[in-house]
Design a protein around this motif. Structure first.
Motif, PDB file in Angstrom:
ATOM      1  N   GLU A  75       0.834  -1.197   0.000  1.00 28.10           N
ATOM      2  CA  GLU A  75       0.000   0.000   0.000  1.00 28.10           C
ATOM      3  C   GLU A  75       0.877   1.258   0.000  1.00 28.10           C
ATOM      4  OE1 GLU A  75      -3.396   2.205   2.752  1.00 28.10           O
ATOM      5  OE2 GLU A  75      -2.362   0.437   3.499  1.00 28.10           O
ATOM      6  N   VAL A  76       0.566   2.170  -0.914  1.00 27.85           N
ATOM      7  CA  VAL A  76       1.293   3.440  -0.962  1.00 27.85           C
ATOM      8  C   VAL A  76       0.593   4.424  -0.029  1.00 27.85           C
ATOM      9  CG1 VAL A  76       1.997   5.369  -2.417  1.00 27.85           C
ATOM     10  CG2 VAL A  76       2.136   3.036  -3.290  1.00 27.85           C
ATOM     11  N   LEU A  77       1.317   4.894   0.994  1.00 24.85           N
ATOM     12  CA  LEU A  77       0.709   5.753   2.000  1.00 24.85           C
ATOM     13  C   LEU A  77       0.829   7.224   1.623  1.00 24.85           C
ATOM     14  CD1 LEU A  77       2.145   3.691   4.913  1.00 24.85           C
ATOM     15  CD2 LEU A  77      -0.249   3.790   4.266  1.00 24.85           C
ATOM     16  N   SER A  78       1.931   7.572   0.963  1.00 23.19           N
ATOM     17  CA  SER A  78       2.027   8.947   0.468  1.00 23.19           C
ATOM     18  C   SER A  78       3.116   9.045  -0.592  1.00 23.19           C
ATOM     19  CB  SER A  78       2.308   9.930   1.612  1.00 23.19           C
ATOM     20  OG  SER A  78       3.578   9.691   2.160  1.00 23.19           O
ATOM     21  N   VAL A  79       2.959  10.044  -1.441  1.00 20.03           N
ATOM     22  CA  VAL A  79       3.957  10.368  -2.463  1.00 20.03           C
ATOM     23  C   VAL A  79       4.367  11.807  -2.194  1.00 20.03           C
ATOM     24  CG1 VAL A  79       4.336  10.692  -4.938  1.00 20.03           C
ATOM     25  CG2 VAL A  79       2.908   8.798  -4.128  1.00 20.03           C
ATOM     26  N   TYR A  80       5.674  12.058  -2.116  1.00 16.37           N
ATOM     27  CA  TYR A  80       6.094  13.432  -1.774  1.00 16.37           C
ATOM     28  C   TYR A  80       7.400  13.759  -2.480  1.00 16.37           C
ATOM     29  CZ  TYR A  80       8.870  10.880   1.754  1.00 16.37           C
ATOM     30  OH  TYR A  80       9.723  10.015   2.394  1.00 16.37           O
ATOM     31  N   ALA A  81       7.736  15.027  -2.479  1.00 16.42           N
ATOM     32  CA  ALA A  81       8.871  15.503  -3.276  1.00 16.42           C
ATOM     33  C   ALA A  81      10.208  15.085  -2.658  1.00 16.42           C
ATOM     34  CB  ALA A  81       8.806  17.022  -3.411  1.00 16.42           C
ATOM     35  N   MET A  82      11.235  15.027  -3.486  1.00 18.01           N
ATOM     36  CA  MET A  82      12.560  14.582  -3.045  1.00 18.01           C
ATOM     37  C   MET A  82      13.097  15.428  -1.896  1.00 18.01           C
ATOM     38  SD  MET A  82      13.410  11.943  -4.695  1.00 18.01           S
ATOM     39  CE  MET A  82      15.167  11.716  -4.480  1.00 18.01           C
ATOM     40  N   THR A  83      12.738  16.698  -1.872  1.00 15.30           N
ATOM     41  CA  THR A  83      13.301  17.585  -0.852  1.00 15.30           C
ATOM     42  C   THR A  83      12.402  17.727   0.368  1.00 15.30           C
ATOM     43  OG1 THR A  83      12.362  19.380  -2.142  1.00 15.30           O
ATOM     44  CG2 THR A  83      14.703  18.943  -2.444  1.00 15.30           C
ATOM     45  N   ASP A  84      11.226  17.062   0.335  1.00 18.61           N
ATOM     46  CA  ASP A  84      10.327  17.136   1.494  1.00 18.61           C
ATOM     47  C   ASP A  84      10.897  16.343   2.667  1.00 18.61           C
ATOM     48  OD1 ASP A  84       8.612  18.652   0.065  1.00 18.61           O
ATOM     49  OD2 ASP A  84       7.092  17.091  -0.243  1.00 18.61           O
TER      50      ASP A  84
END
Lengths: 90, 416
Positions: A75-84
Motif C-alpha cells: 500500500e502506498v501511504l504517500s507520495v512526496y517531493a525529493m526535498t520534502d
C-alpha cells in the motif's frame, strides 16, 4: 498490475517506474571512517512495514520522487517531493 | 525407522499401518545448548550437522510457520556450483558434493537429478563473458564445458534456433554436475535426520525477542510459545533476517525482495536439462512430475509480500516463450514468490553478528537452495566451536566495512 502515482504524470503502471531504494540517506563527511561509509553504502533498516523509498518515472517524465510504501501490503501511504521531510507514517 | 525397499514391502503387507511420523513435535524445553531460528533448509541442515559433526544434540529449531514453508518450498529446485570466484566455488561445490551423497546419508530420497545446466549466450558479449566464466570455473576445479550453437540445440531441441529467433542462441556453456533436487525432500530429510539425533523441531513458534545477559550476550529468545534459554543462537531466516536482526538490535546489509517462480501443467518429458538465459532473466527446467518450472528475475522493489508483480511475471513468460515457442499452449498451474535476502555482492553472510553469542546465516539472495548443505555445515561449525569454518571465512559481515566484497552478481544468474 501495481500502479504508482507520479506527482507530474498521475497514476501509471509499475513497469514505467524504477525503484531507487531507501531515501533520506545522508552521505557522510569525506573524512568519515570505513565503518561509517559501510553503514551508509550497505546497511539498511529493510523494514517489514512502512518503507520510505525513492522512485523514478524512468519510462515517463524521468523525475525522481519519494514514496512511503508498506512492504507487506504494498500500500502506498504517500507520495512526496525529493526535498520534502520524511512523513510521519512509521 | 530406516526407509528401504524392505520397509516398503513390510508396509505393503501390513496395509501401511506401520509408518511413524518422520519427526516428533515436542513441546519446547526451557533451555537448550543451541537454538536455531528458522526452519528452512539452512536451519534444518545446521541443526543436523550440529548433532552429527559436533555432538551437540541439545538443540531446538524454531520455525514460525511450518518447516520448508518459506524459500525452501518456493525455489526452482536447481542445484549448481558455477560461480566465478575461488571462495564461492569452494563453498558452492562443497554443497553440491554434499548433495551428491545426501540421499544415502539421510536415508531419504532427495531425488537429486544431475541433468546438467545449459547457460545460453545470445550475443558476442555473452559468448566472451561465458568463456571467461567457464574458464574461471575450470581454474577452480569445477566442471564446465563451453558449448557451440549446435551442441546447445542438441541438448535442448525445443529451443528456438531459427535465424529470426527473437533471442538468437549463439552458444553457451554447461555444468554437467548441476541439476535439480526435490526441495521439500531436502527439508524433510534433514528434519528427520536431525530429529533422530535428538534435535527438537518446534513449528508454529515465532521468535518475538532476544534475551540478553551480561556483556550484552544473548542468553535466549522470547517466542510465541514462551521463553527459551540458549547458550548460543543461530539465525537462518533468509528474507526475514533484517526483522530478527532488528529484534536483536543490529542492522544487516540486506534488502528483501520478492523472487517469483511458476509451474505449468504437467506434460510428457520434453526438457532433460536446466536451461538458463541470463540475458532474458528466464530459467527453465522440467520437474519429475512433468511440470515446466520457470523462474523469474527479482521484483526490484523491497517486499515481504510473498507474491510477485505481474510486470515481472509477464516479462519472464515472454522471454520463456521466445526461447521455447512450443510452450505457448501450456497453462500455468501455480505462481508464487519467496522473500529473498539480497546483499550488495550477491554472496552470503555466515558467521558472528555484533551481538555476542548470536550467529547468522543469510544473504544467499536468489540462490540459497543449492547451498543448503554448505550453509548448514558452516553455521553448525561456528555455533559449536565459536570459530568460523574455513569455507565461511571470506563471507563475514565485516566485508561490508573493509570493502572486500565477493561480487557474484553475474553468477547468481538472476537479474538484480
Amino acid at each position: 498490475m501495481m500502479q504508482l502515482k507520479c506527482p507530474w504524470c498521475g497514476s501509471r503502471d509499475e513497469s514505467e517506474f524504477v525503484c531507487g531504494g531507501t531515501t533520506h540517506l545522508i552521505r557522510p563527511d569525506l573524512t568519515a571512517n570505513d565503518a561509517t561509509w559501510g553503514e551508509y553504502l550497505f546497511f539498511r533498516d529493510n523494514p517489514k512495514g512502512v518503507h520510505l523509498e525513492r522512485w523514478r518515472h524512468a519510462y515517463g517524465c524521468g523525475q525522481w520522487f519519494n514514496v512511503a510504501r508498506h512492504t507487506l501490503t504494498h500500500e502506498v501511504l504517500s507520495v512526496y517531493a525529493m526535498t520534502d521531510p520524511p512523513p510521519a507514517h512509521s | 525407522m530406516k526407509y528401504s525397499a524392505l520397509a516398503l514391502l513390510r508396509g505393503a503387507l501390513s496395509a501401511h499401518r506401520n509408518w511413524v511420523p518422520a519427526w516428533r513435535s515436542p513441546e519446547p524445553k526451557p533451555a537448550y545448548d543451541v537454538v536455531i531460528v528458522g526452519g528452512g533448509g539452512h536451519g534444518l541442515a545446521a541443526a543436523y550437522y550440529l548433532a552429527k559433526n559436533h555432538g551437540v544434540h541439545n538443540v531446538a529449531l524454531l520455525e514460525r510457520g511450518w518447516i520448508g514453508g518459506g524459500n525452501t518450498g518456493r525455489n526452482t529446485t536447481i542445484v549448481r556450483s558455477n560461480y566465478l570466484f575461488p571462495e564461492s566455488a569452494r563453498l558452492y561445490d562443497f554443497a553440491l558434493k554434499c548433495y551428491e551423497g545426501l540421499s544415502r546419508e539421510l536415508n531419504f530420497n532427495i531425488m537429486l537429478s544431475q541433468r546438467g545446466i545449459v547457460l545460453l549466450a545470445h550475443s558476442r558479449h555473452d559468448l566472451d563473458s561465458m568463456a571467461r566464466w567457464a574458464n574461471a570455473m575450470r581454474m577452480n576445479g569445477i566442471d564446465a564445458q563451453i558449448l557451440t550453437r549446435e551442441e546447445v540445440a542438441a541438448r535442448a531441441p525445443l529451443l528456438d534456433m531459427s535465424p529470426d529467433a527473437r533471442f538468437p542462441v549463439l552458444g553457451g556453456f554447461t555444468q554437467r554436475r548441476a541439476g535439480t533436487a526435490r526441495h521439500d525432500a531436502v527439508a524433510w530429510g534433514y528434519a528427520r535426520a536431525a530429529d533422530a539425533l535428538g534435535v527438537d523441531i518446534i513449528q508454529n513458534c515465532e521468535v518475538t525477542g532476544f534475551l540478553t545477559g551480561a556483556g550484552g550476550r544473548v542468553v535466549g529468545v522470547e517466542t510465541s510459545r514462551g521463553r527459551i534459554r540458549a547458550e548460543r543462537i543461530g539465525i537462518a531466516a533468509a528474507g526475514h533476517s533484517s526483522v530478527l536482526a532488528k529484534l536483536a538490535g543490529f542492522r544487516l546489509p540486506v534488502v528483501s525482495y520478492a523472487l517469483q517462480a511458476m509451474v505449468t501443467e504437467p506434460l510428457k518429458p520434453a526438457l532433460d536439462t536446466v536451461v538458463t538465459s541470463p540475458g532474458t532473466g528466464a530459467y527453465v527446467s522440467q520437474s519429475d512430475k512433468g511440470e515446466i518450472v520457470i523462474g523469474a528475475s527479482l521484483d526490484l522493489f523491497p517486499s515481504y509480500a510473498q507474491r510477485g508483480s505481474f510486470a515481472v511475471l509477464q516479462g519472464v513468460i515472454a522471454a520463456t516463450l521466445a526461447l521455447f515457442p512450443s510452450f505457448s499452449r501450456l497453462r500455468l498451474l501455480r505462481q508464487w514468490a519467496g522473500i529473498v535476502d539480497v546483499v550488495h555482492d550477491s554472496s552470503p553472510i555466515i558467521g558472528p553478528t555484533p551481538i555476542p553469542g548470536l550467529y547468522i546465516n543469510c544473504g544467499w539472495g536468489t540462490g540459497g537452495f543449492k547451498a543448503i548443505p554448505a550453509g548448514g555445515w558452516t553455521l553448525a561449525h561456528v555455533l559449536a566451536t565459536g570459530r568460523n569454518h574455513e569455507l565461511a571465512e571470506p563471507f563475514q559481515l565485516e566485508r561490508f566495512i573493509t570493502g572486500r566484497l565477493i561480487d557474484e552478481a553475474a553468477a547468481a544468474g538472476i537479474a538484480h
